[in-house]
Design an enzyme around this catalytic site. Structure first.
Site, short mmCIF file in Angstrom:
data_model
loop_
_atom_site.label_atom_id
_atom_site.label_comp_id
_atom_site.label_asym_id
_atom_site.label_seq_id
_atom_site.Cartn_x
_atom_site.Cartn_y
_atom_site.Cartn_z
N PRO A 117 46.09 43.11 31.44
CA PRO A 117 45.71 42.91 32.85
C PRO A 117 44.96 41.61 33.05
CG PRO A 117 44.24 44.49 31.79
CD PRO A 117 45.34 44.21 30.81
N PRO A 118 45.25 40.90 34.13
CA PRO A 118 44.45 39.70 34.43
C PRO A 118 42.99 40.10 34.58
CG PRO A 118 46.39 39.85 35.84
CD PRO A 118 46.27 41.16 35.15
N CYS A 119 42.12 39.46 33.83
CA CYS A 119 40.70 39.84 33.84
C CYS A 119 39.87 38.63 34.21
CB CYS A 119 40.27 40.37 32.48
SG CYS A 119 41.03 41.93 32.04
N GLN A 120 39.40 38.59 35.45
CA GLN A 120 38.55 37.50 35.89
C GLN A 120 37.13 37.79 35.41
OE1 GLN A 120 39.52 34.72 37.49
NE2 GLN A 120 37.45 33.96 37.24
N PRO A 121 36.58 36.96 34.51
CA PRO A 121 35.23 37.26 34.01
C PRO A 121 34.21 37.18 35.14
CG PRO A 121 36.33 35.62 32.63
CD PRO A 121 37.15 35.77 33.87
#
Length: 653
Positions: A117-121
Site C-alpha cells: 500500500p502507498p504509505c505517506q510517512p
C-alpha cells in the site's frame, strides 16, 4: 509523425492487448472458481497489486492468487493475463469498495494477504497537528482511515488470513521514525499476529539491481520467520541481460520490436536459464526501447562509460544544466548491479543507458532486471510497460519474503492468536520504566512529573556528562515549576556545579518570565525558540512525550544485544532503527516511555564494556547477556578493571 522540442519525432508505440488467463474469473463466478481451480490450493490476495510482481513471487513460493486489487487499468490487464483468479479494479480508499471486496472474500479460506500500500510517512509535526485537530477542533479521527495503509489493515482485520506480507520503500520507516510501521505492527499484534520488520537488499536474493525494501511480515500460527540464506555473490547486469540480441540504435530509427529472433547462448547463466523457462523457443518479446537522438547517440557511444558524470559530457552536447542535473545520465556497467529500476524509466531512460550499446534499456531488459521471466508480458504501450515494471516488486524478492511465511507442518492459525515475544518484552520494559519513574530516575523518563521546563533543563545539560547526583540537585529547583521565573533562573544558575553547566543553563534566558511559552500546548515550540541542537531537540521531545526513535548509541546497544545483532556498530540508521522498533512499539504514551527507558538502560547498566546484566530488567530475553551476569553492580564497581576479577565475555563486534 508529430515532432517535439529539438525537432525530434515523438513516437508512441503500438498498444499490446492481452487476453485474460484461461483460469481467470469474475466476482460473479468466483465461488465456482473456488470449487474448481481454486480447490485445495493455498490462496492469497494481493492488494495494490500493480502488474503482479509480488503476485508472481507469492506464486513461486507456493500460493495461488485468488484475487488482486488495483486501480490502474493497464496494470490490471497485465495481471489478468498472467494470473488466474480475479483481477479487480477498486479504490480501496473508498469504504464501499473495501466492503465489496470483504464481502467477496467472506467465508473464503485466505491464507495470505500481500501487498504494497502507498504509505505517506507522517512527520512528527504532522502527527502533532492531527492530534491537536482531533482534540481541539472537532476533527473526525476517522478521517485517518483514508490513508491506504489503514485500508489494507482493515481488510486484514476482516478477512483474518494466517499470514500477512507488506512491502514498501525504506522511507516508509526511515522518513517518520517508523511511526506508520510501528502502528501497523501494534494493530497486527492486537489481532494476535507475531510480526517481523526487515530492511532487505534485493540483490541478496538474486535480483540484479541495487534495491533496498522494507518488508513487514506477520503470522498467527507460529512465531517463526525462516528466511532463505542470502545468495553468495550477486547477479551482474551481464549475467541478467547479456544474452539478449544486440540492437542497432540508429539515430531517429525505431529500436527493437515486439518480437525478435532469440538465440540461446551455449552456456547461459543460471539467471538466464530461470528467465527463459517456459518462454517461446527462438523468440524474445518486447525487446524494444525509445528512438535514439543523434546527440544522444554520440554521447552514449563516444563520451560515456559507467563512471561518467553528466558534467563531464562535452558542453556542446548538453541540453540540461550540469549544476542541477548531476546524474541526469547514467551508463550501467556489465560487471555490476543495475541501479534500481523505478517508474521514472517510463518518462525517459537516461538513468538506464546500456553498458555497451548506444541506447537505453529495453522493456524486456528492464523486466529481466526486475526478475520478470521472458514469458511475462505487459499490456499497453511501451511507456505503460515501463511504468508497470518500474512500479513492481521484484518477483524474486517477493518469493524470498513469502517463503518466510510458509506453513510449518500441520500447525494451524490459532483462534485466539499468538502472544508475541516482542510484545512481552515491551510490556516488561514499560512496567520497569513506570517503577523507575516514581523514584530518582524521574528525569530520565516522560510522565506527569516531567514538565516542559524540566525537559528543557535535562536537554541543555545532556552534553555535560554530569553525575546523576549533580543533575538531580540542579533539577530540584525546577521540578515542581511550570514556568521559569527570574528568581528560579538565578537559583538554577547558582546550583550549576561546573562552568560548562552554567553556560548551558544560560541558554534558557530567552524564555525567563514567559509564562505562555512553557504551556504544554506550546511545548513543541521550545526547541526552536531556544535554538536547541538536533540531539537536544530530540531528547527534549522524547521527555515531553513525543513518539520518536532516539537513535543514541546506548539505546542502539541495548536493542542490538536483545536482537542478537551488531547493527549498533554497522548500520545504526537503518538496521539499528529496526532493532529499536521491536522494543519501542507504538502508542502515544507507552512508546515514548519505552524509548526513554532504553536510553536509560544504555546509559547505565548496559554499558559497552562491562554490562551489568543482573540489573537489567530484560536480561532473561537477551541472547547476548554477559556470562558474568551474577556479579552485582556493587561488586563490579568496587574492583578495578583487570585486577581480581575474571574476564567477561564481551559482545562480538
Amino acid at each position: 509523425m508529430e515532432k517535439g522540442k529539438y525537432d525530434y519525432p515523438l513516437e508512441r508505440s503500438d498498444y499490446l492487448p492481452l487476453e485474460p488467463h484461461k483460469e481467470s474469473c469474475s466476482p460473479e463466478n468466483f465461488r465456482k472458481w473456488l470449487k474448481t481451480y481454486g480447490k485445495s490450493k493455498r490462496l492469497a490476495v494481493d492488494l495494490f497489486s500493480g502488474a503482479g510482481g509480488l503476485s508472481f513471487g507469492v506464486k513461486q513460493a507456493g500460493w495461488t492468487v485468488a484475487a488482486a486489487v488495483d486501480f490502474d487499468e493497464r496494470a490490471l490487464e497485465t495481471h489478468a493475463a498472467n494470473f488466474p483468479g480475479m483481477s479487480l479494479k477498486m479504490d480501496l480508499g473508498n469504504s464501499d469498495e473495501r466492503d465489496r471486496l470483504i464481502g467477496l472474500l467472506k467465508g473464503v479460506d485466505i491464507d495470505l494477504i500481500a501487498g504494497g500500500p502507498p504509505c505517506q510517512p507522517f512527520s512528527r509535526a504532522g502527527r502533532s497537528k492531527i492530534r491537536d485537530l482531533v482534540a481541539n477542533h472537532n476533527r473526525d479521527p476517522e478521517d485517518l482511515r483514508k490513508e491506504l495503509w489503514r485500508s489494507y489493515l482493515h481488510v486484514v482485520e476482516e478477512v483474518r488470513p494466517r499470514a500477512v506480507l507488506m512491502e514498501n520503500v525504506p522511507d516508509m520507516g526511515l522518513g517518520d521514525d517508523f511511526f506508520v510501521v510501528r502502528t501497523i505492527e501494534q494493530r497486527l499484534e492486537d489481532l494476535g499476529y507475531a510480526t517481523q520488520v526487515r530492511l532487505v537488499d534485493a540483490w541478496h536474493y538474486g535480483v540484479p539491481q541495487h534495491r533496498k525494501r522494507l518488508i513487514l511480515l506477520a503470522r498467527n500460527d507460529v512465531e517463526r520467520f525462516d528466511w532463505q540464506p542470502k545468495q553468495e555473490g550477486f547477479t551482474s547486469l551481464q549475467d541478467a541481460i547479456g544474452d539478449l540480441p544486440n540492437l542497432d540504435p540508429k539515430p531517429r530509427k525505431p529500436v527493437g520490436d515486439r518480437e525478435l529472433p532469440y538465440r540461446a547462448p551455449e552456456d547461459p547463466s543460471p539467471f538466464v536459464s530461470m528467465m527463459r523457462k517456459d518462454a517461446p523457443e527462438g523468440l524474445i518479446w518486447d525487446h524494444m526501447t525509445r528512438r535514439v537522438r543523434a546527440d544522444d547517440h554520440e554521447i552514449f557511444s563516444k563520451h560515456m562509460d559507467s563512471t561518467t558524470l553528466y558534467s563531464e559530457i562535452p558542453e556542446k552536447l548538453r541540453r540540461y544544466s550540469a549544476e542541477h542535473f548531476t546524474d541526469k545520465y547514467k551508463k550501467l556497467a556489465w560487471n555490476e548491479l543495475s541501479r534500481s529500476i523505478t517508474a521514472h524509466i517510463a518518462k525517459d531512460g537516461y538513468w538506464y543507458i546500456h553498458p555497451v550499446q548506444p541506447r537505453t534499456l529495453t522493456v524486456r531488459e528492464a523486466a529481466r532486471v526486475q526478475t520478470f521471466p521472458d514469458w511475462f508480458r505487459f499490456a499497453g504501450t511501451r511507456s505503460d510497460a515501463f511504468r508497470q515494471i518500474g512500479n513492481a516488486v521484484p518477483p524474486l524478492l517477493g518469493k524470498a519474503a513469502a517463503e518466510a511465511l510458509a506453513p510449518v507442518g500441520d500447525v494451524q492459525a490459532r483462534l485466539g492468536g499468538l502472544q508475541p515475544h516482542w510484545r512481552q518484552v515491551r510490556e516488561e520494559l514499560a512496567a520497569w520504566a513506570e517503577k523507575r519513574r516514581d523514584g530518582d530516575d524521574w528525569w530520565h523518563l516522560p510522565g506527569e512529573q516531567m514538565s516542559p521546563l524540566s525537559a528543557a533543563v535535562v536537554a541543555v545539560l545532556s552534553g555535560t556528562k554530569l553525575p546523576a547526583a549533580q543533575t538531580d540537585e540542579v533539577l530540584a529547583g525546577v521540578r515542581s515549576r511550570k514556568y521559569l521565573t527570574t528568581k528560579a533562573f538565578e537559583n538554577l544558575l547558582e546550583t550549576a556545579p561546573t562552568e560548562r553547566a552554567r553556560t548551558r543553563l544560560e541558554r534558557l534566558a530567552p524564555l525567563v518570565d514567559d509564562k505562555a511559552a512553557w504551556q504544554k500546548s506550546r511545548r513543541l515550540e521550545i526547541p526552536e525558540r531556544l535554538a536547541f541542537k538536533p540531539a537536544e531537540a530530540s531528547l527534549y521531545r522524547l521527555l515531553v512525550g513525543e513518539d520518536l526513535l532516539w537513535v543514541g548509541q546506548g539505546a542502539l546497544r541495548v536493542a542490538a544485544r536483545l536482537n542478537d545483532s551488531d547493527a549498533d556498530r554497522t548500520n545504526r540508521l537503518s538496521d539499528g532503527r529496526v532493532n529499536l522498533v521491536r522494543l519501542v512499539g507504538a502508542g502515544d504514551e507507552s512508546a515514548p516511555l519505552r524509548m526513554a527507558a532504553l536510553r536509560l538502560l544504555g546509559n547505565s547498566v548496559c554499558s559497552a564494556q562491562r554490562p551489568l546484566c543482573s540489573d537489567c530488567p530484560l536480561s532473561k530475553h537477551c541472547p547476548r547477556k554477559s556470562d558474568a551476569s551474577d556479579v552485582s553492580a556493587v561488586e563490579a564497581n568496587s574492583k578495578p578493571k583487570g585486577k581480581g576479577q575474571r574476564n567477561r565475555k564481551q559482545s562480538p563486534k
